[in-house]
Design a protein around this motif. Structure first.
Motif, PDB file in Angstrom:
ATOM      1  N   ILE A  96       0.880  -1.173   0.000  1.00 40.66           N
ATOM      2  CA  ILE A  96       0.000   0.000   0.000  1.00 40.66           C
ATOM      3  C   ILE A  96       0.916   1.221   0.000  1.00 40.66           C
ATOM      4  O   ILE A  96       1.596   1.504   0.994  1.00 40.66           O
ATOM      5  N   SER A  97       0.940   1.926  -1.097  1.00 40.67           N
ATOM      6  CA  SER A  97       1.870   3.052  -1.254  1.00 40.67           C
ATOM      7  C   SER A  97       1.422   4.269  -0.445  1.00 40.67           C
ATOM      8  O   SER A  97       0.263   4.381  -0.035  1.00 40.67           O
ATOM      9  N   GLN A  98       2.350   5.184  -0.274  1.00 45.71           N
ATOM     10  CA  GLN A  98       2.030   6.449   0.388  1.00 45.71           C
ATOM     11  C   GLN A  98       0.961   7.200  -0.395  1.00 45.71           C
ATOM     12  O   GLN A  98       0.070   7.806   0.192  1.00 45.71           O
ATOM     13  N   ALA A  99       1.028   7.150  -1.712  1.00 47.67           N
ATOM     14  CA  ALA A  99       0.024   7.827  -2.541  1.00 47.67           C
ATOM     15  C   ALA A  99      -1.370   7.259  -2.304  1.00 47.67           C
ATOM     16  O   ALA A  99      -2.350   8.009  -2.224  1.00 47.67           O
ATOM     17  N   VAL A 100      -1.470   5.943  -2.163  1.00 49.16           N
ATOM     18  CA  VAL A 100      -2.768   5.315  -1.873  1.00 49.16           C
ATOM     19  C   VAL A 100      -3.247   5.744  -0.488  1.00 49.16           C
ATOM     20  O   VAL A 100      -4.423   6.074  -0.300  1.00 49.16           O
ATOM     21  N   ALA A 101      -2.327   5.762   0.484  1.00 45.78           N
ATOM     22  CA  ALA A 101      -2.696   6.190   1.835  1.00 45.78           C
ATOM     23  C   ALA A 101      -3.199   7.635   1.832  1.00 45.78           C
ATOM     24  O   ALA A 101      -4.210   7.951   2.468  1.00 45.78           O
ATOM     25  N   GLU A 102      -2.509   8.502   1.125  1.00 47.25           N
ATOM     26  CA  GLU A 102      -2.935   9.908   1.071  1.00 47.25           C
ATOM     27  C   GLU A 102      -4.308  10.046   0.424  1.00 47.25           C
ATOM     28  O   GLU A 102      -5.083  10.922   0.801  1.00 47.25           O
ATOM     29  N   ARG A 103      -4.620   9.176  -0.515  1.00 45.43           N
ATOM     30  CA  ARG A 103      -5.915   9.248  -1.205  1.00 45.43           C
ATOM     31  C   ARG A 103      -7.053   8.669  -0.364  1.00 45.43           C
ATOM     32  O   ARG A 103      -8.148   9.218  -0.325  1.00 45.43           O
ATOM     33  N   PHE A 104      -6.793   7.521   0.314  1.00 47.23           N
ATOM     34  CA  PHE A 104      -7.888   6.797   0.958  1.00 47.23           C
ATOM     35  C   PHE A 104      -7.926   6.904   2.477  1.00 47.23           C
ATOM     36  O   PHE A 104      -8.962   6.657   3.080  1.00 47.23           O
ATOM     37  N   PHE A 105      -6.809   7.233   3.121  1.00 43.71           N
ATOM     38  CA  PHE A 105      -6.803   7.332   4.573  1.00 43.71           C
ATOM     39  C   PHE A 105      -7.182   8.750   4.983  1.00 43.71           C
ATOM     40  O   PHE A 105      -6.993   9.704   4.239  1.00 43.71           O
ATOM     41  N   GLY A 146     -15.726   2.254   4.107  1.00 43.85           N
ATOM     42  CA  GLY A 146     -14.651   1.613   4.844  1.00 43.85           C
ATOM     43  C   GLY A 146     -13.424   2.482   4.965  1.00 43.85           C
ATOM     44  O   GLY A 146     -12.783   2.543   6.011  1.00 43.85           O
ATOM     45  N   MET A 147     -13.085   3.176   3.906  1.00 40.52           N
ATOM     46  CA  MET A 147     -11.914   4.034   3.945  1.00 40.52           C
ATOM     47  C   MET A 147     -12.165   5.251   4.831  1.00 40.52           C
ATOM     48  O   MET A 147     -11.239   5.874   5.319  1.00 40.52           O
ATOM     49  N   GLY A 148     -13.425   5.574   5.082  1.00 41.82           N
ATOM     50  CA  GLY A 148     -13.771   6.706   5.932  1.00 41.82           C
ATOM     51  C   GLY A 148     -13.664   6.418   7.421  1.00 41.82           C
ATOM     52  O   GLY A 148     -13.748   7.324   8.238  1.00 41.82           O
ATOM     53  N   VAL A 149     -13.478   5.155   7.804  1.00 41.81           N
ATOM     54  CA  VAL A 149     -13.347   4.799   9.217  1.00 41.81           C
ATOM     55  C   VAL A 149     -11.918   5.087   9.661  1.00 41.81           C
ATOM     56  O   VAL A 149     -10.965   4.667   9.022  1.00 41.81           O
ATOM     57  N   ASP A 150     -11.775   5.822  10.767  1.00 38.68           N
ATOM     58  CA  ASP A 150     -10.455   6.231  11.254  1.00 38.68           C
ATOM     59  C   ASP A 150      -9.918   5.203  12.250  1.00 38.68           C
ATOM     60  O   ASP A 150     -10.417   5.074  13.359  1.00 38.68           O
ATOM     61  N   PHE A 151      -8.911   4.461  11.828  1.00 38.21           N
ATOM     62  CA  PHE A 151      -8.247   3.496  12.702  1.00 38.21           C
ATOM     63  C   PHE A 151      -6.932   4.051  13.260  1.00 38.21           C
ATOM     64  O   PHE A 151      -6.200   3.340  13.934  1.00 38.21           O
ATOM     65  N   GLY A 152      -6.641   5.316  12.997  1.00 41.29           N
ATOM     66  CA  GLY A 152      -5.390   5.924  13.438  1.00 41.29           C
ATOM     67  C   GLY A 152      -5.175   5.863  14.934  1.00 41.29           C
ATOM     68  O   GLY A 152      -4.044   5.716  15.410  1.00 41.29           O
TER      69      GLY A 152
END
Length: 190
Positions: A96-105, A146-152
């Motif tokens: 999972i790339s940083q670009a994907v994380a920036e888009r979906f997280f 699912g991507m909108g759920v914050d697991f941080g």
């Protein structure tokens, strides 16, 4: 010859989590491989059950009772979880790339990840993605939901190198196994 090898089966309360490698990375065999893993688990448990795939979530029917089952596959890995309650699992071998994380997280998740060294960030991106996918399967949601759920908020409780169990909201628990590249979400025993 079996299409899976090295099955791993783990019990947590009334939930059963399993993982195996496929003997081939042929994507057309993934569905068959995860069902073969289900057969291995049921044999291990000395149980017989019928799989009801007519709608989500899938159910296992045995002796008038049902359990829930969730499947996942990625490249040459397959995984499943069986639970008396709705559940979800994800195995993800793709980076999972940083670009994907920036888009979906979410912003909070991305800020949380930045506090770690880059190699640890990569592991946590993988785990967060898996948790989001497992959440989607648990709740029957869409990718956007699912991507909108914050697991941080849970990152500090997760080991990047060893299996972890963390309590989530609403009586749910997450099981994370970085070495097997899987995460599952299920309800704790009542």
């Amino acid at each position: 010859m079996s299409i899976i090898h090295t099955p791993w089966i783990h019990s947590i309360g009334s939930a059963i989590i399993a993982h195996a490698r496929m003997t081939s990375a042929d994507p057309s065999l993934q569905s068959k491989a995860v069902r073969t893993l289900l057969d291995v688990v049921l044999t291990h448990l000395d149980q017989q059950a019928l799989l009801d795939e007519s709608s989500f979530p899938y159910r296992l029917m045995a002796n008038g009772h049902h359990s829930f089952v969730s499947f996942s596959h990625s490249k040459d890995c397959v995984a499943l979880i069986i639970s008396p309650y709705p559940c979800g699992i994800d195995v993800e071998t793709r980076v999972i790339s940083q670009a994907v994380a920036e888009r979906f997280f979410g912003e909070h998740e991305n800020l949380t990840l930045q506090a770690y060294p880059s190699d640890t960030q990569a592991i946590y991106r993988q785990i967060l993605w898996q948790l989001k996918e497992a959440w989607i399967k648990l709740h029957g949601g869409t990718l956007t939901q699912g991507m909108g759920v914050d697991f941080g908020q849970y990152v500090s409780d997760i080991s990047p190198t060893h299996s972890s169990q963390i309590k989530l909201s609403n009586g749910h628990q997450a099981f994370i196994h970085p070495n097997l590249q899987l995460s599952a979400i299920f309800r704790l025993d009542a």
